[in-house]
Design an enzyme around this catalytic site. Structure first.
Site, short mmCIF file in Angstrom:
data_model
loop_
_atom_site.label_atom_id
_atom_site.label_comp_id
_atom_site.label_asym_id
_atom_site.label_seq_id
_atom_site.Cartn_x
_atom_site.Cartn_y
_atom_site.Cartn_z
N CYS A 165 30.46 33.33 43.94
CA CYS A 165 32.05 32.38 44.89
C CYS A 165 31.82 32.05 46.22
CB CYS A 165 33.21 34.17 44.84
SG CYS A 165 33.58 34.32 43.11
N HIS A 214 38.22 30.96 49.42
CA HIS A 214 38.08 30.64 47.98
C HIS A 214 39.36 31.74 47.19
CE1 HIS A 214 36.55 32.62 44.61
NE2 HIS A 214 35.95 33.55 44.80
N ASN A 221 40.70 32.31 39.38
CA ASN A 221 38.85 31.91 39.68
C ASN A 221 38.32 31.72 38.93
OD1 ASN A 221 36.77 32.51 41.69
ND2 ASN A 221 37.55 35.35 41.17
O1 UT7 Z 1 36.12 36.18 43.79
C1 UT7 Z 1 35.41 37.73 43.60
C2 UT7 Z 1 36.21 38.55 42.21
N1 UT7 Z 1 36.70 39.58 42.43
C3 UT7 Z 1 37.51 40.16 43.09
O2 UT7 Z 1 37.81 39.21 44.33
C4 UT7 Z 1 38.31 41.46 43.11
C5 UT7 Z 1 39.75 41.84 44.03
N2 UT7 Z 1 40.14 42.54 43.67
C6 UT7 Z 1 41.64 42.24 42.72
O3 UT7 Z 1 41.77 41.12 42.60
C7 UT7 Z 1 42.48 43.69 42.34
O4 UT7 Z 1 41.58 44.23 43.06
C8 UT7 Z 1 42.77 43.54 40.50
C9 UT7 Z 1 44.09 42.09 40.51
C10 UT7 Z 1 41.01 42.79 40.05
C11 UT7 Z 1 43.45 44.73 40.49
O5 UT7 Z 1 44.28 44.72 41.01
P1 UT7 Z 1 44.50 46.07 41.98
O6 UT7 Z 1 45.54 46.19 42.68
O7 UT7 Z 1 43.76 47.02 42.31
O8 UT7 Z 1 44.53 46.57 41.12
P2 UT7 Z 1 44.35 48.28 40.34
O9 UT7 Z 1 42.89 48.01 40.23
O10 UT7 Z 1 44.64 49.37 41.41
O11 UT7 Z 1 44.60 48.98 39.22
C12 UT7 Z 1 46.63 49.12 39.02
C13 UT7 Z 1 46.96 49.83 37.78
C14 UT7 Z 1 45.83 50.69 37.19
O12 UT7 Z 1 46.31 51.52 36.14
P3 UT7 Z 1 46.55 52.69 36.46
O13 UT7 Z 1 45.69 53.22 36.82
O14 UT7 Z 1 47.35 52.94 37.76
O15 UT7 Z 1 47.61 53.13 35.58
C15 UT7 Z 1 45.44 49.57 36.02
O16 UT7 Z 1 44.21 49.86 34.99
O17 UT7 Z 1 46.63 48.49 37.10
C16 UT7 Z 1 45.91 48.16 36.04
N3 UT7 Z 1 45.27 47.19 35.74
C17 UT7 Z 1 46.04 46.18 34.55
N4 UT7 Z 1 47.45 46.55 34.39
C18 UT7 Z 1 47.90 45.25 33.71
C19 UT7 Z 1 44.32 46.50 35.66
N5 UT7 Z 1 44.22 45.40 34.90
C20 UT7 Z 1 45.66 45.28 34.33
C21 UT7 Z 1 45.76 43.91 34.04
N6 UT7 Z 1 47.45 44.70 33.79
N7 UT7 Z 1 45.50 42.88 33.35
#
Ligand code: UT7
Length: 345
Positions: A129, A270, A300
């Site tokens: 990125c 980014h 992204n």
């Molecule tokens: O350029 C670099 C590329 N990558 C990034 O920048 C990634 C940076 N990280 C992020 O943007 C965030 O961490 C994510 C968007 C990937 C995830 O968001 P989060 O707020 O950190 O969610 P989380 O991983 O803490 O997950 C919270 C809950 C989980 O469920 P439980 O375990 O609480 O029941 C996940 O399984 O949300 C669930 N979850 C979803 N639910 C619905 C994860 N992805 C999804 C989804 N839809 N797409």
């Protein structure tokens, strides 16, 4: 190939460093749009979750016959035309990409051929990125040194090719796109690239990667069965690193130029997650009205997010000649970068 390759036009190096500018910007996204509602049909997710947790509403996805060099070439042609140049004026091409058409030949070679930049040389740059900020810095040095007059810095990715559309934690985030700038000697030395800062922290390699397909774990039936040719990420670790390092690299480049975050006219970082951008801008102390956020429409796009955001800034007249612009990126690696400049047109 029938035509002889023209002799390289590398001038005898002029060691006197000169100021350089971004002369033009071109972008391209594939026409097909994938909305959050489309993703609701593929994985267990919801428009509300995606919007709230990432700020993304839709992303553009390339058709199967389109690869990174196609998007990059469209963006490059547009940038060259806007600069009032011909493809043959381009002497060097650097493509920041994580999704090259092939391991080899490089995407830069494919772009050189597609746009007809006879006599140019170039290569691909792997900074995920941070591909665009790294490409701009690389291109700027080749102009600043006097080696070249007009060069192309491109950020382009077809992320949809390496995304597992059964993995809701990654498939909602990414999209496809390309952006290109022509970097040239500054017409007005005051309106030029001022400084850059880059670093890598290789300890973060495990947090965001495509495990298979390289020399460590070549493609095999087993690697495909185990879905190792897709993006694997520890979202929370990437999130924390991105916020902290976007702030830190931005502060560093501003401080050493005697500037404060409030001096910045436009902060273009980014676009990985709306919450990352807002948190970083808040910690840095740049008000949100000076921050471009267009992740809602593109997701992204890895190497393409910053040029796509600059393009929106130009379109809605938030980016103007003379503005102090701060670019910042964090990507897999981890790679970190910032470029500080006065917009030249
Ligand atoms: O350029 C670099 C590329 N990558 C990034 O920048 C990634 C940076 N990280 C992020 O943007 C965030 O961490 C994510 C968007 C990937 C995830 O968001 P989060 O707020 O950190 O969610 P989380 O991983 O803490 O997950 C919270 C809950 C989980 O469920 P439980 O375990 O609480 O029941 C996940 O399984 O949300 C669930 N979850 C979803 N639910 C619905 C994860 N992805 C999804 C989804 N839809 N797409």
């Amino acid at each position: 190939m029938t035509e002889p390759i023209p002799s390289p036009r590398v001038k005898s190096p002029n060691r006197a460093v000169r100021k350089v500018q971004i002369s033009s910007l071109g972008t391209h996204v594939p026409p097909r749009v994938m909305t959050n509602e489309d993703l609701e049909k593929k994985v267990k997710t919801s428009n509300e979750w995606i919007l709230q947790r990432t700020g993304i509403r839709e992303r553009h996805i390339a058709d199967p016959d389109i690869a990174t060099s196609d998007l990059a070439s469209e963006a490059a042609r547009s940038a060259i035309e806007k600069a009032g140049l011909a493809p043959s004026d381009i002497e060097f091409i650097v493509v920041g990409t994580t999704t090259p058409d092939h391991f080899f030949p490089s995407t830069a070679c494919l772009v050189q051929d597609k746009i007809g930049a006879a006599g140019a040389w170039g290569f691909d740059l792997g900074a995920a990125c941070s591909g665009f900020t790294y490409a701009v810095t690389t291109a700027a040095h080749l102009v600043a040194s006097g080696a070249h007059e007009h060069v192309l810095a491109i950020g382009a990715d077809v992320m949809s090719r390496i995304i597992n559309y059964e993995d809701r934690t990654t498939c909602v985030i990414f999209g496809d796109g390309a952006g290109a700038v022509v970097v040239s000697p500054a017409v007005d030395p005051e309106l030029s690239i001022i400084d850059f800062a880059h670093e890598v922290d290789g300890r973060g390699g495990e947090a965001l990667r495509m495990p298979a397909g390289g020399s460590r774990l070549p493609a095999s039936r087993e690697t495909v069965d185990q879905q190792l040719h897709y993006v694997h990420q520890d979202g929370k670790a990437v999130f924390r690193f991105a916020v902290r390092n976007t702030v830190e690299i931005s502060q560093r480049v501003l401080r050493r130029n005697g500037l404060k975050p409030t001096d910045v006219d436009l902060f273009v970082c980014h676009q990985a997650n709306r919450r990352i951008i807002e948190k970083a801008a808040g910690e840095l102390g740049v008000p949100l009205e000076k921050v471009v956020i267009n992740i809602e429409r593109f997701g992204n796009t890895t190497g393409a997010t910053i040029p796509l955001a600059l393009s929106d800034g130009l379109a809605d007249k938030r980016l103007k000649k003379g503005d102090l612009v701060l670019l910042a990126s964090v990507g897999a690696g981890f790679t970190v970068g910032s470029v500080l400049l006065r917009w030249a047109y």
